[in-house]
Design an enzyme around this catalytic site. Sequence first.
Site, mmCIF file in Angstrom:
data_model
loop_
_atom_site.group_PDB
_atom_site.id
_atom_site.type_symbol
_atom_site.label_atom_id
_atom_site.label_comp_id
_atom_site.label_asym_id
_atom_site.label_seq_id
_atom_site.Cartn_x
_atom_site.Cartn_y
_atom_site.Cartn_z
ATOM 1 N N SER A 191 2.802 -2.444 2.254
ATOM 2 C CA SER A 191 3.239 -2.289 0.863
ATOM 3 C C SER A 191 4.740 -2.186 0.651
ATOM 4 O O SER A 191 5.197 -2.233 -0.486
ATOM 5 C CB SER A 191 2.566 -1.055 0.238
ATOM 6 O OG SER A 191 1.239 -1.340 -0.106
ATOM 7 N N SER B 265 1.931 -3.002 -2.407
ATOM 8 C CA SER B 265 1.830 -2.297 -3.662
ATOM 9 C C SER B 265 3.160 -1.914 -4.297
ATOM 10 O O SER B 265 3.205 -1.637 -5.489
ATOM 11 C CB SER B 265 1.023 -1.020 -3.447
ATOM 12 O OG SER B 265 1.728 -0.108 -2.623
#
Lengths: 492, 491
Positions: free
Chosen positions: B182, B158
């Site tokens: 992430s 992310s």
Amino acid sequence: MSTATHKLLKGSTGDWEMVIGMEIHAQVTSNAKLFSGASTAFGGEPNSHVSLVDVAMPGMLPVINEECVRQAVRTGLGLNAQINLRSVFDRKNYFYPDLPQGYQISQYKSPIVGEGEVIIDLDGGKTATIGIERLHLEQDPGKMLHDRSPSLSYIDFNRSGVALMEIVSKPDIRDAEQAKAYVTKLRSIMRYLGTCDGDMEKGSLRADVNVSVRRPGAPLGTRCEIKNMNSIAFIGQAIEYEARRQIEILEDGGEIEQETRRFDPNKGETRSMRSKEEAHDYRYFPDPDLLPLEFSQDFVDALKAKLPELPDQKKARFVADFGLSAYDASVLVAERESALFYETVLDKLASRARDGKMAANWVINELFGRLNKEGRDITASPVNAGQLAAIIDLIGEGTISGKIAKDLFEIVWQEGGDPRALVESRGMKQVTDLSAIEKVVDDIIAANPDKAAQVKDKPQSLGWFVGQVMKASGGKANPQSVNDLLKSKLGV
Amino acid sequence: MTDLTSLTLAEARKGLAAKNFTSLELTDAHLSAIEKARVLNAFVMETPDQARAMAREADSKIAKSDAGPLAGIPLGIKDLFATKGVRTTACSKILGNFVPTYESTVTSQLWRDGAVMLGKLNNDEFAMGSANETSCFGPVGNPWRREGSNTTLVPGGSSGGSASAVAALLCMGATATDTGGSIRQPAAFTATVGIKPTYGRCSRWGIVAFASSLDQAGPIARSVRDAAMLLRSMAGHDPKDTTSVDIPVPDYEAAIGKSVKGMKIGIPREYRLDGMPAEIEKLWEAGAKWLKAAGAELVEVSLPHTKYALPAYYIVAPAEASSNLARYDGVRYGLREQGKNIIELYENTRAEGFGAEVRRRVMIGTYVLSAGYYDAYYLRAQKVRTLIKKDFEDCFAKGVDAILTPATPSAAFGIGEKGGADPVEMYLNDIFTVTVNMAGLPGIAVPAGKDAQGLPLGLQLIGRPFDEETLFSLGEVIEQAAGRFTPARWW
């Protein structure tokens, strides 16, 4: 002490027994909230005692307040309960505007305190033992304010995050009197411990009451839960009503639906809030923001060593040391302040061994009686412990009679002052001078020759003479001397 | 002055100390690079005024020789970190224009040490994604392209904004967070260095929560040394986060260049996936060879529960997320969509405020925690988690110092290419990284080579708890051997 029998309810088809269990929510006495440093003070402006954690701002994390942990352990010890050295905080998930996180941090599978028991005091000095299932710590939600606007609801988050102890009883309670006694006793224990102020008007102590009925000895019936009771009197009324309601349904061939109900004190009835089908699935799971709560046995032992004497211990001591009846002792210990007052009187007495029991009678009958009549609290008593002790000393040492003492009590109540000095200045001293009493006795016998003649046959009429002599002496004659003199002169 | 942006953090620190340039000049160079690179969509909020003010302050401190270890260094901040007075959204519509009144612990430590904030970086909504495609601000472009292609690729996620901005020389380093990969996956996709430290090493206070038992902050930087410098400032015990650990933060930079001779490096056989691209296999072998050349000993190890990690992760993470995201209800802050009653207000707000992937995970999480399913899903996943952790413990107990794996199963892919029909296709990106979060261990991704299309690939090193130092030492060996990779500028 004798163990109580409980009340059965008569229905049209026979007797019914109530089975009652309670969940008490007790606000922990602490300066700060369970997981934030915000103040727990009551009555602040709305949203004035609120931290970022309490309103669940993004990225905020709970940090346990150790004082709340200590208070829960103390309470557990006061309930003679198992203290769990490892417990877990869980999230109880549900949506409600007063619940900012969308979950309440509570303890589900592993509470801080396990099984314990409470001895409740019933009428006539009887007792019963009620089992405690568990005690756990949890957060209080905020408070919805619906009366500020016709179209909007407001929320006050001052309470949000305040620590509560949920104390769950076993279904051991059998009637309304026991239920009221249970709440009274729990409240008393926590007030002694200083772990909850027990102020039901401020919401510091609330009860959810589970009620079911059954034929005596039959398996448990379906229960209904009456939520959020904040008065001991209402708890009694709600149970009576609810049990009657259930009996009526069952006797009409109906079935009890498990549901949550609310008590309406104006109408004195319970009403349905939501049924089992509408019950939440709380999706409990361990709160990953908090580590399991762990402490050592030493931590518990240190708290245990500093516990104050609790009502049951105090009661036993009063009975043993001063020969009080179980009933009188439980009246004295029911409130921490009353017990403290009595003990202060004891401390100030010239001889507690001689007058300890008399002091109990005076505190209960004269002082409490008078306070009740005037709707006053013990902490606002016009007669203080020192003054009462002085009055009792005066009786005990024979300076005044019990009757004069009541007059003296009244004077102290109204005007204050030192009882011993008052006795002196107002000439209330008991007459123990035998010659002075003898003259009064002789006069009375001479004036009542018929009655004097009857006394030999009817010894109980001696009391009449005692009364006459006391009256003539203005109550100041020593009753024992009067008695002795009369007996010898009348030849009984 | 544009060449100022190509300096590493360590080089910039030297230049600032030698007064070759000021922090204001360095900051302005980056601000202008950010302006020119808006097509990448790496920043969701630029804070030039604040950046210049912080740079001036840093300059005055440098002048007074009162400078912190990161004095004057311009950084980008993932939008998951609460920044006082600066909009923080987690790239979700539901937070709207939320402006925190507080600063996250990690960023406040960076400012304490003199760093300069350039702005807030794009990320997957609530950090849920592996391609930075779920952001409410739109996808982020990877500065890397396939050779001879104009297709814009994802930077991974992310922390896609963080990786893209660091790779494109828009900031000297960036904060990031890692719940299942992430930090490491976007680092691998952009030829940057990303380290997820041990769970508990950085405070989570003030970071928008995704999955509390897995979330951990870490840096993305252009070199292993830079990452070490940043982590030293970011890490540390925080009494406001009960799960942060109270042990001293070492001088991670001192680990750089330390000999790795005699270290035992585990090669886990379960990470050799069926159908793994040959170039990934080749890269992994190259990494092993470099470490061996530096004196490390290579051993094959077994982490038998690896295959259960991803499924278990996709129970634990959504479960926690479903509860963590319950606070976004339209009542106190952020987006509110009115309704006839409170239930409708909740439904409208959350339907409008959350994107599709977030809604999916909230629903999965709600399901696995439901009465009757809890034992079969959540409880079981937690048991799997314990087994995964034990796999690693057994391995370390045999004297293994670190474990070498590929960082990702492939190089970066095009925007919209993956996960459209089947979300699991996207979830598979984290196959090598989720185990590390499940076990709470530190993991570093270091650029190690390129695929046939010229896209960067990374290797991952997994360490013992709180032994980030070993990862920095080993990471630098790979960095030295593989060289540094810079994308050709197209934006």
